[in-house]
Write a protein that holds these residues in place. Structure first.
Motif, mmCIF file in Angstrom:
data_model
loop_
_atom_site.group_PDB
_atom_site.id
_atom_site.type_symbol
_atom_site.label_atom_id
_atom_site.label_comp_id
_atom_site.label_asym_id
_atom_site.label_seq_id
_atom_site.Cartn_x
_atom_site.Cartn_y
_atom_site.Cartn_z
ATOM 1 N N ILE A 1 0.863 -1.186 0.000
ATOM 2 C CA ILE A 1 0.000 0.000 0.000
ATOM 3 C C ILE A 1 0.898 1.234 0.000
ATOM 4 C CG2 ILE A 1 -1.681 1.323 1.361
ATOM 5 C CD1 ILE A 1 -2.987 -1.133 0.321
ATOM 6 N N LYS B 1 1.022 5.686 -0.139
ATOM 7 C CA LYS B 1 0.224 6.894 0.103
ATOM 8 C C LYS B 1 0.142 7.670 -1.198
ATOM 9 C CE LYS B 1 1.303 7.776 4.916
ATOM 10 N NZ LYS B 1 1.750 8.736 5.901
ATOM 11 N N PRO C 1 -5.017 5.708 0.112
ATOM 12 C CA PRO C 1 -4.194 4.515 -0.046
ATOM 13 C C PRO C 1 -4.371 3.913 -1.456
ATOM 14 C CG PRO C 1 -6.120 4.029 1.316
ATOM 15 C CD PRO C 1 -6.246 5.460 0.881
ATOM 16 N N ASP D 1 -15.152 -0.116 2.693
ATOM 17 C CA ASP D 1 -14.121 0.864 3.042
ATOM 18 C C ASP D 1 -12.848 0.322 3.685
ATOM 19 O OD1 ASP D 1 -13.722 3.479 2.584
ATOM 20 O OD2 ASP D 1 -14.481 4.209 4.500
ATOM 21 N N CYS D 2 -12.690 -0.987 3.804
ATOM 22 C CA CYS D 2 -11.448 -1.504 4.402
ATOM 23 C C CYS D 2 -10.310 -1.412 3.389
ATOM 24 C CB CYS D 2 -11.630 -2.967 4.809
ATOM 25 S SG CYS D 2 -12.617 -3.159 6.284
ATOM 26 N N ILE D 3 -9.089 -1.489 3.894
ATOM 27 C CA ILE D 3 -7.948 -1.420 2.986
ATOM 28 C C ILE D 3 -7.570 -2.838 2.544
ATOM 29 C CG2 ILE D 3 -5.527 -0.734 2.778
ATOM 30 C CD1 ILE D 3 -6.232 1.626 4.606
ATOM 31 N N VAL D 4 -7.400 -2.988 1.216
ATOM 32 C CA VAL D 4 -7.177 -4.317 0.646
ATOM 33 C C VAL D 4 -5.695 -4.705 0.719
ATOM 34 C CG1 VAL D 4 -9.164 -4.196 -0.903
ATOM 35 C CG2 VAL D 4 -6.960 -3.282 -1.648
ATOM 36 N N GLN D 5 -5.398 -5.953 0.359
ATOM 37 C CA GLN D 5 -4.009 -6.421 0.342
ATOM 38 C C GLN D 5 -3.834 -7.419 -0.803
ATOM 39 O OE1 GLN D 5 -3.323 -9.327 3.726
ATOM 40 N NE2 GLN D 5 -5.332 -8.545 4.301
ATOM 41 N N TYR E 1 -7.199 -8.927 -2.030
ATOM 42 C CA TYR E 1 -8.106 -9.515 -1.051
ATOM 43 C C TYR E 1 -8.466 -8.490 0.021
ATOM 44 C CZ TYR E 1 -9.330 -12.655 2.853
ATOM 45 O OH TYR E 1 -9.949 -13.281 3.895
ATOM 46 N N ALA F 1 -9.730 -8.364 3.864
ATOM 47 C CA ALA F 1 -9.873 -9.264 5.012
ATOM 48 C C ALA F 1 -11.164 -9.012 5.787
ATOM 49 C CB ALA F 1 -8.682 -9.093 5.943
ATOM 50 N N CYS F 2 -11.793 -7.858 5.573
ATOM 51 C CA CYS F 2 -12.977 -7.556 6.388
ATOM 52 C C CYS F 2 -14.132 -8.504 6.092
ATOM 53 C CB CYS F 2 -13.406 -6.106 6.183
ATOM 54 S SG CYS F 2 -12.290 -4.972 7.007
ATOM 55 N N HIS F 3 -14.426 -8.703 4.794
ATOM 56 C CA HIS F 3 -15.571 -9.563 4.457
ATOM 57 C C HIS F 3 -15.251 -10.538 3.333
ATOM 58 C CE1 HIS F 3 -17.424 -6.066 6.438
ATOM 59 N NE2 HIS F 3 -18.207 -6.962 6.964
ATOM 60 N N ASN F 4 -13.968 -10.920 3.226
ATOM 61 C CA ASN F 4 -13.541 -11.893 2.214
ATOM 62 C C ASN F 4 -13.834 -11.457 0.782
ATOM 63 O OD1 ASN F 4 -12.724 -13.512 4.283
ATOM 64 N ND2 ASN F 4 -14.555 -14.800 4.262
ATOM 65 N N PHE G 1 -10.410 -0.573 11.821
ATOM 66 C CA PHE G 1 -11.159 -1.138 10.691
ATOM 67 C C PHE G 1 -12.605 -1.444 11.080
ATOM 68 C CE2 PHE G 1 -6.893 -1.698 9.002
ATOM 69 C CZ PHE G 1 -7.099 -1.133 7.757
ATOM 70 N N PHE H 1 -2.798 3.463 6.533
ATOM 71 C CA PHE H 1 -2.266 3.008 5.254
ATOM 72 C C PHE H 1 -1.775 1.560 5.325
ATOM 73 C CE2 PHE H 1 -2.313 7.548 4.773
ATOM 74 C CZ PHE H 1 -2.776 7.695 3.466
ATOM 75 N N PRO I 1 -3.030 -2.579 5.242
ATOM 76 C CA PRO I 1 -4.204 -3.387 4.882
ATOM 77 C C PRO I 1 -4.931 -3.886 6.121
ATOM 78 C CG PRO I 1 -2.206 -4.196 3.797
ATOM 79 C CD PRO I 1 -1.779 -3.172 4.796
ATOM 80 N N ALA I 2 -6.233 -4.113 5.973
ATOM 81 C CA ALA I 2 -7.003 -4.660 7.092
ATOM 82 C C ALA I 2 -6.412 -6.013 7.455
ATOM 83 C CB ALA I 2 -8.457 -4.822 6.668
ATOM 84 N N ILE J 1 -10.008 -9.800 11.116
ATOM 85 C CA ILE J 1 -10.614 -8.627 11.762
ATOM 86 C C ILE J 1 -12.018 -8.976 12.229
ATOM 87 C CG2 ILE J 1 -11.153 -7.752 9.444
ATOM 88 C CD1 ILE J 1 -11.480 -5.038 10.611
ATOM 89 N N LYS K 1 -21.365 -10.918 5.366
ATOM 90 C CA LYS K 1 -20.443 -11.664 4.513
ATOM 91 C C LYS K 1 -21.191 -12.543 3.517
ATOM 92 C CE LYS K 1 -16.383 -12.186 7.463
ATOM 93 N NZ LYS K 1 -15.468 -13.127 8.102
#
Lengths: 117, 353
Positions: free
Chosen positions: A33, A35, A40, A62-66, A75, A77-80, B144, B265, B267-268, B272, B286
């Motif tokens: 990620i 700036k 992000p 609104d979660c940050i992806v990876q 992906y 991680a908050c809601h797959n 988060f 900045f 990732p989640a 979580i 989900k």
């Protein structure tokens, strides 16, 4: 009172491109990620060495992806939620694709920029 | 001394009232203690919260550090924080048990509708306390969870966008959000909670404890009661002692973790999770696809939970059989479905990922 509680608009610093380092700085098949102003952005270097970049915020909630190299997907991680490496939402709850950013390579340096639509 | 006070404040009138007050004695009496347990835990919340306020600093740069300072440097700071976190969770649990027991015993029926409404309001504010308090240590998980939680509020039609900005103090979860949540947690919610709690308790004192449905047909001589004071009060105190012991064991042996500092900045993190009492909603989201017909999936989720919550709140309105003295199995089945749904989805939420 509502007017008081409504936060004033903050002038955002306009960023049109960000240098993220030299080509070899990022390993193949990895992501990070960066700036981009105060936003992000996820930059992925694919297994074949190609760079791609997308908005780093999941279009679901609104979660940050990876980047997950075991899935070769982006992906959340908050809601797959999952996106392919073109930014398309391919599985889980995300309702829309990730906004694409452009990648340019100048003098061996990788630059992420806002693609004009 | 007693005479002096009694002359001025009519204490004997109060004692007379306490003597007359009684609690129905039957196999379900045990459930009558949970409201008092929730009250005890709320008192512990207030006291431990005030102690935490002595060191906590509610800004983006210092919130995490100040909680770390409380947990590592301040004498017994870790214990106070752990007691605050555990008693918050136990309070919500006690409130849930209290609410479901009232639901299944159908004590919400006429004339106790307002007690039910204020109780429901108390639960919502308690959950608001939980949601706002969760962010205050400014750690990764809380960051988060707050992003997701406030974004869900932002999905509401028309009011969503302004509500999101109002909650976050801007477009994103930032230090401004922390300031607002801190304000909600230590000023707004305590104020609302105190008013609702006072009303809730006044209603109970005015109307007395609810009696079981089938007592209507029972002759006076067959109805058994125990005096509220001292019998019920002493038993309640015994329960309070047990709860204080459970709380002490949890707080000492399972101190509340702090995790790593929030990074807007990063990732989640995988795994979580929100607080357990939001887990069933989180898990349900989900399973709802991104689009349901032409609607956003999360909007459908919010609509379902919103309508379900409203129906739950309005149960004294649509339960027409119980007040008429008839048994209402439907209410019981609805209750069983809701409890099962919450428990199953919560367990799945903790087992998956």
């Amino acid at each position: 009172m509502f007017k008081y509680l409504e936060p004033p608009e903050v002038e955002e610093a306009k960023v049109s491109n960000v240098k993220i380092g030299e080509i070899e700085d990022m390993e193949k098949d990895s992501g990070k990620i960066i700036k981009f102003g105060n936003k992000p952005v996820i930059v992925v270097r694919k297994a074949d060495g190609e760079y791609v970049a997308f908005a780093g915020v999941c279009t679901h909630l609104d979660c940050i992806v990876q980047y997950r190299n075991d899935l070769e997907q982006i992906y959340c991680a908050c809601h797959n939620g999952r996106y392919d490496l073109n930014g398309r939402n391919v599985s889980g709850p995300p309702p829309a694709p990730l906004e694409k950013y452009g990648i340019a390579i100048k003098n061996n340096e990788v630059i992420v920029f806002v693609e004009k639509t | 001394m007693y005479k002096w006070i009694d002359e001025r404040y009519n204490i004997s009138g109060l004692l007379e009232f306490a003597k007359k007050k009684s609690v129905p004695a039957y196999r379900e009496t045990i459930w009558y203690y949970f409201g008092g347990i929730a009250l005890l835990l709320f008192i512990i919340q207030v006291l431990s919260g005030i102690l935490l306020l002595m060191y906590y600093q509610g800004t983006e740069d210092s919130a995490y550090e100040s909680v770390k300072y409380i947990s590592t440097k301040v004498s017994f700071g870790w214990l106070i924080r752990s007691v605050h976190s555990w008693s918050a969770n136990l309070m919500i649990l006690a409130a849930f048990i209290h609410m479901f027991s009232v639901f299944f015993l159908k004590s919400f029926r006429k004339p106790r509708e307002l007690t039910w409404y204020t109780g429901f309001g108390l639960l919502l504010v308690a959950m608001g306390f939980g949601f706002s308090g969760y962010l205050l240590p400014w750690n990764e998980l809380a960051f988060f969870a707050t992003k997701v939680g406030t974004d869900i509020a932002g999905q509401l039609p028309v009011i969503g966008e302004p509500l999101l900005k109002l909650l976050r103090g801007g477009e994103d979860v930032t230090g401004a959000t922390l300031s607002r949540f801190y304000g909600f947690h230590v000023a707004v919610f305590p104020g609302i909670f105190t008013v609702l709690l006072a009303l809730h308790l006044i209603f109970i004192q005015r109307q007395g404890m609810a009696e079981p449905e089938d007592w209507k047909d029972l002759p006076e001589s067959e109805r058994k009661y125990i005096p509220f004071f001292p019998n019920f009060t002493l038993r309640e105190l015994l329960f309070w002692l047990i709860v204080i012991n459970i709380l002490a064991i949890l707080a000492v042996f399972f101190p509340w973790e702090l995790g790593s500092k929030a990074d807007p900045f990063a990732p989640a993190p995988v795994g979580i999770k929100p607080e357990w009492y939001f887990m069933f909603m989180f898990q349900t989201l989900k399973y709802i696809p991104g689009k349901v017909l032409f609607l956003h999936g999360e909007f459908v989720g919010i609509a379902i939970f919103g309508i379900a919550g409203l129906l739950w709140f309005l149960v004294p309105f649509w339960d027409k059989r119980t007040p008429a003295g008839k048994r209402n199995k439907l209410i019981t089945y609805v209750g069983i479905f809701v409890v099962t749904f919450i428990i199953v989805l919560t367990i799945i939420g903790y087992m998956v990922d």
